[in-house]
Design a protein around this motif. Sequence first.
Motif, mmCIF file in Angstrom:
data_model
loop_
_atom_site.group_PDB
_atom_site.id
_atom_site.type_symbol
_atom_site.label_atom_id
_atom_site.label_comp_id
_atom_site.label_asym_id
_atom_site.label_seq_id
_atom_site.Cartn_x
_atom_site.Cartn_y
_atom_site.Cartn_z
ATOM 1 N N PHE A 129 0.747 -1.133 -0.068
ATOM 2 C CA PHE A 129 -0.108 0.021 0.079
ATOM 3 C C PHE A 129 0.922 1.206 -0.082
ATOM 4 O O PHE A 129 1.743 1.416 0.973
ATOM 5 N N ASP A 130 0.569 2.107 -0.893
ATOM 6 C CA ASP A 130 1.383 3.346 -0.969
ATOM 7 C C ASP A 130 0.648 4.574 -0.561
ATOM 8 O O ASP A 130 -0.597 4.511 -0.646
ATOM 9 N N ASP A 131 1.355 5.663 -0.371
ATOM 10 C CA ASP A 131 0.900 6.808 -0.038
ATOM 11 C C ASP A 131 0.334 7.396 1.263
ATOM 12 O O ASP A 131 -0.136 8.464 1.705
ATOM 13 N N GLY A 132 0.547 6.186 2.403
ATOM 14 C CA GLY A 132 0.115 6.493 3.569
ATOM 15 C C GLY A 132 1.182 7.044 4.374
ATOM 16 O O GLY A 132 2.177 7.396 3.802
ATOM 17 N N ASN B 192 9.867 3.179 2.207
ATOM 18 C CA ASN B 192 9.991 4.622 1.877
ATOM 19 C C ASN B 192 9.433 5.104 0.599
ATOM 20 O O ASN B 192 9.712 4.237 -0.298
ATOM 21 N N HIS B 193 8.608 6.132 0.663
ATOM 22 C CA HIS B 193 7.877 6.577 -0.701
ATOM 23 C C HIS B 193 8.395 8.023 -0.743
ATOM 24 O O HIS B 193 7.268 8.583 -1.392
ATOM 25 N N SER B 194 9.318 8.138 -0.525
ATOM 26 C CA SER B 194 9.735 9.822 -0.382
ATOM 27 C C SER B 194 9.086 10.614 0.663
ATOM 28 O O SER B 194 8.151 10.297 1.062
ATOM 29 N N TYR C 128 7.655 14.087 -0.011
ATOM 30 C CA TYR C 128 6.691 14.881 -0.498
ATOM 31 C C TYR C 128 6.027 14.227 -1.500
ATOM 32 O O TYR C 128 5.381 14.948 -2.557
ATOM 33 N N HIS C 129 6.038 13.005 -1.961
ATOM 34 C CA HIS C 129 5.730 12.365 -3.022
ATOM 35 C C HIS C 129 5.837 13.000 -4.431
ATOM 36 O O HIS C 129 5.110 13.455 -4.976
ATOM 37 N N VAL C 130 7.443 13.154 -4.605
ATOM 38 C CA VAL C 130 7.644 13.662 -5.854
ATOM 39 C C VAL C 130 8.242 12.759 -6.929
ATOM 40 O O VAL C 130 8.686 11.842 -6.253
ATOM 41 N N MET D 48 -1.324 -1.342 -4.496
ATOM 42 C CA MET D 48 -2.662 -0.536 -3.951
ATOM 43 C C MET D 48 -2.141 0.574 -3.217
ATOM 44 O O MET D 48 -1.123 1.013 -2.983
ATOM 45 N N HIS D 49 -3.238 1.336 -2.653
ATOM 46 C CA HIS D 49 -3.154 2.405 -2.064
ATOM 47 C C HIS D 49 -3.909 2.692 -0.931
ATOM 48 O O HIS D 49 -5.250 2.528 -1.138
ATOM 49 N N ASP D 50 -3.415 2.786 0.399
ATOM 50 C CA ASP D 50 -4.717 3.192 1.422
ATOM 51 C C ASP D 50 -5.159 4.423 1.404
ATOM 52 O O ASP D 50 -4.957 5.306 2.447
HETATM 53 ZN ZN LIG Z 1 2.669 7.139 -4.379
#
Ligand SMILES: [Zn+2]
Length: 245
Positions: free
Chosen positions: A69-72, A120-122, A124-126, A211-213
């Motif tokens: 799951f990304d972006d959380g 780790n997904h950065s 600031y999501h850049v 997926m993304h939560d």
């Molecule tokens: Zn993302």
Amino acid sequence: MREPVRRRRWIFLLGVADLVLLCLFFGRCDSDGSVTACVEACGPKADVVAETTMQMDEAPECKRIALTFDDGPNHIYTEPLLDGLKERGVKATFFLIGNEVEKHPEIARRIAEEGHVIGNHSFYHVDLSSLSAEEAIFQVSRTNEVIYEVTGQYPQYLRPPFGRSHPAITCEQPMIEVLWTIDSRDWALDDVGTVVMNVIPEAEDNAIILMHDASSTSVAAAFSIVDNLKQKGYDFVTLDEILSP
Ligand SMILES: [Zn+2]
């Protein structure tokens, strides 16, 4: 007259031994590792030998698959997702955005405490590939520090946003970059059934599902995917289990 009785006892004991071995075999598929549950499911029936032979033929293959799951952490959707994963005995991998971890440290801490793996997904999501080497390294290293401050563990895995990394990161950050093998496209869809059907036909041993939560659709689809693939014999594992030799 005693000999046949003794022989029947041996046959029964051999049947029970077969059942225990079979249940140990099936037990490996259970995410909770519960052999007891398998014994109850098999049931200590009378025609043990015949039943075990049939069930051996129909034994589900043990296959591993990873939900990511990304972006959380997301302050609305991550915790209901964690609740449902806990109910199902499933561990997943969460690629967190550093800036969001700073805003919601208690959710990031809960993810770690419940046995999920954090990546780790950065910060600031850049798009890291669009940055200077210094900026790209900051995005990754700052996120590592924030996650460490909250969970006590440095992430081992990096998933660059949009799947685009920066060559400087490979040199400067000793991390393992991990993308995915199945894109649920939950980020573009608001229909649970479509998201689920983007995944189920593509499922295979050692697959990594993206997926993304970040929406109720994603959370509902994740539960449906888990329930469906568990019935097909899949064991949901974290990335380290998929990637370790
Ligand atoms: Zn993302």
